[in-house]
Each structure stands twice: as C-alpha cells, then as structure tokens.
Scaffold this active site. Structure first.
Site, short mmCIF file in Angstrom:
data_model
loop_
_atom_site.label_atom_id
_atom_site.label_comp_id
_atom_site.label_asym_id
_atom_site.label_seq_id
_atom_site.Cartn_x
_atom_site.Cartn_y
_atom_site.Cartn_z
CG ASP A 26 -28.64 10.33 17.09
OD1 ASP A 26 -29.52 9.50 16.42
OD2 ASP A 26 -27.69 10.74 16.53
CB SER A 27 -34.54 9.70 17.17
OG SER A 27 -34.45 8.33 17.82
CG ASP A 55 -27.91 5.90 17.66
OD1 ASP A 55 -27.29 5.12 16.81
OD2 ASP A 55 -28.79 6.88 17.33
CE LYS A 86 -28.86 3.54 14.91
NZ LYS A 86 -28.44 4.93 14.15
CD GLU A 125 -26.44 9.07 11.94
OE1 GLU A 125 -25.97 9.94 11.22
OE2 GLU A 125 -27.49 9.05 12.54
CD GLU A 146 -33.19 7.35 9.10
OE1 GLU A 146 -32.33 6.96 9.86
OE2 GLU A 146 -33.94 8.35 9.49
O1 KIV Z 1 -31.67 7.60 16.06
C1 KIV Z 1 -32.65 6.66 15.80
O2 KIV Z 1 -33.90 6.75 16.25
C2 KIV Z 1 -32.22 6.17 14.68
C3 KIV Z 1 -33.21 4.99 14.09
C4 KIV Z 1 -34.08 6.02 13.26
C5 KIV Z 1 -32.64 4.15 13.32
O3 KIV Z 1 -31.15 5.84 14.41
#
Ligand code: KIV
Length: 277
Positions: free
Chosen positions: A49-50, A88, A118, A120, A186
């Site tokens: 989600d970055s 994510d 993924k 969090e 992280e």
């Molecule tokens: O969203 C992302 O890019 C991440 C990584 C930094 C692990 O969660």
C-alpha cells in the site's frame, strides 16, 4: 531454490520452508514493467500500500483503497511468471472483523491472482489471521512500524525499544501461532529482530531490522532512487534513477527548443523505403 533457477512461482508454503535457509529476496512493485525487471531476481513481490505515497502522491497509506490495490495488483501480475505475488490489504479493509477481512482478501486474490495477502498488526490480528488461513487465504503478517497505524504510533519511529520489546516478541509469537506464513519486521532494533528470528518458526522479512532476518524487502522506488521526497535510514539507494530521469527530460526539452529533435532519423520521407515502414 534460488530465484534465478526457478521456473514457476513459489507458493506461500515454499516461502515458509525457507526459514533459516538462504535469504529470501523481495521488493515492492506497482506496475507491469517493474514487475518484469524483478521477476527473475526476487522470491516474492509485494504490491504494497506504499503505492499510495510512492506513485499517487498521498501523504500516508491511509487513503489507499481496495480499488487501487486491485488495479496495481493486476498490473504487477501481468509482469510476473516466476515470483510469487503478495498484495496488501489496505487500511479499513480488514480490521473490523475476520469476516470483513475474508471478503476483501478473497476479492484481492480472485481479482489479482495474488498468492497471499499481507496485513498489519500483531496479537490483535491473530484471530483474523487464523480465520483467513483456515479458509484458504495465506497471510503474511507485518509488525513493528505499521504505517497504517501511524496516528496511534505517533510517527514513523523505531518500534520495540526498551519495555516495548516484550510486546513485540509476544506479537511475533501470536501471528506465527495463528498461521501466518511469514512476518515482516519494519523499523525494529537489530537485536530484537534477531531474537524474534531465532524464536518464531516462520521466516522474518526485515525492512530496517537486521541482516540476520530470514529475508529482506525494500520499496523498489526507494532503492532505485525514484522516490526522493525523503529517504529513511534503512534505505540503501542502489541507483539514482530519479536524477537520471530528470537529466534526460531536461536534455529532451533543450533538444526540442533548439529544434535538434526530431532529427533526420526520427522523421519519415514521402516514399516508403524498400522493405521498410
Ligand atoms: O507497503 C509496503 O510497501 C510495505 C513494505 C514496506 C513492507 O508494507
């Protein structure tokens, strides 16, 4: 098996089996060409989600939507034939209940072809991780600095220092026991990351953690020098593509203004050349 020797994408269970073995290699990707560049070199690709901050100019990951994750997941999937893809779950798509998480995780997998999702969170997400894995959704967990919780964490600080270390260890144990196949750590102190890696039975994937983790991940635009708004201490720039892009664009602009581009080799004559266009 190394990423370069592989012919087909690994499954989450293959990633899990790499615990304690050769380091797992991962990067984020958001587009087809970038996925193609990395396919032969990484074990799994994360559509993180970055993407919201890196490609869409958002100031945090909180405004990232399911639709954005699906669009970028589909683009990345088209660029991969050998690496596994993890997508994510965005903020607000899984925290409410295990049922909400399952609905959105199933949609992500169905519409993007992701091999896993993924999410969090530590202990508080253990029930959801169990619910998903028992229903066919492989889950990669993510603890330490969890950017979706930036407002409750109070900033992008190192997590797990001092007395917080015990809670982080408990979080790591909880997500592993709940069935996560891997765990992103992280911005966690090196020694704590090493202790977690020694303790849990699933691979740890470090980002600002320790070289002793079972694998490493970076945001691809950070390591290529394409994202330049800021650089975290844990980022190593392996290239400066942003600077190169700006220089190339400036050169193009100057060539257009000087009528040096297009040149003779870029334009067409009245007559088609023999066997040519
Ligand atoms: O969203 C992302 O890019 C991440 C990584 C930094 C692990 O969660």
């Amino acid at each position: 098996m190394s990423a370069t020797a592989r012919k087909t994408a690994p499954m989450p269970m293959d990633i899990r089996a790499r615990k304690g073995g050769a380091p797992l290699v991962s990067l984020t990707a958001y587009t087809t060409p970038m996925a193609q560049f990395m396919d032969a070199h990484v074990d799994f690709v994360l559509v993180g989600d970055s993407v919201g901050m890196v490609l869409h100019g958002l100031t945090s990951t909180l405004d990232v939507t399911m639709e954005m994750m699906i669009l970028h997941g589909q683009a990345v999937r088209r660029g991969l034939s050998r690496a596994m893809m993890v997508v994510d779950l965005p903020f607000g798509a899984y925290e409410e209940s295990p049922q909400q998480a399952f609905r959105n995780a199933a949609r992500l997998m169905r519409e993007t072809g992701a091999g896993a999702v993924k999410l969090e969170g530590g202990m508080q997400m253990a029930e959801t991780i169990g619910f998903l894995t028992q229903r066919g959704v492989p889950v990669m967990a993510h603890i330490g600095l969890t950017p979706q919780a930036i407002h409750t964490l109070g900033g992008y600080r190192v997590q797990g220092r001092g007395e917080d270390a015990a809670q982080m260890m408990a979080d790591a144990r909880a997500v592993a026991q709940a069935g996560a196949f891997a765990l992103v750590l992280e911005k966690v102190p090196e020694r704590l990351a090493d202790r977690i890696t020694a303790e849990v039975a699933i691979p740890t994937i470090g980002i600002g953690a320790s070289a002793g983790c079972d694998g490493q991940i970076l945001v691809v635009d950070d390591m290529l020098g394409l994202f330049t708004a800021f650089k975290a201490k844990f980022v190593k720039r392996f290239a400066t593509l942003g600077e190169q892009a700006e220089a190339a664009i400036a050169e193009y602009a100057a060539a257009v203004r000087a009528r040096e581009f297009p040149a003779a080799e870029h334009v067409f004559s009245d007559k088609a050349p023999e066997g040519g266009a």
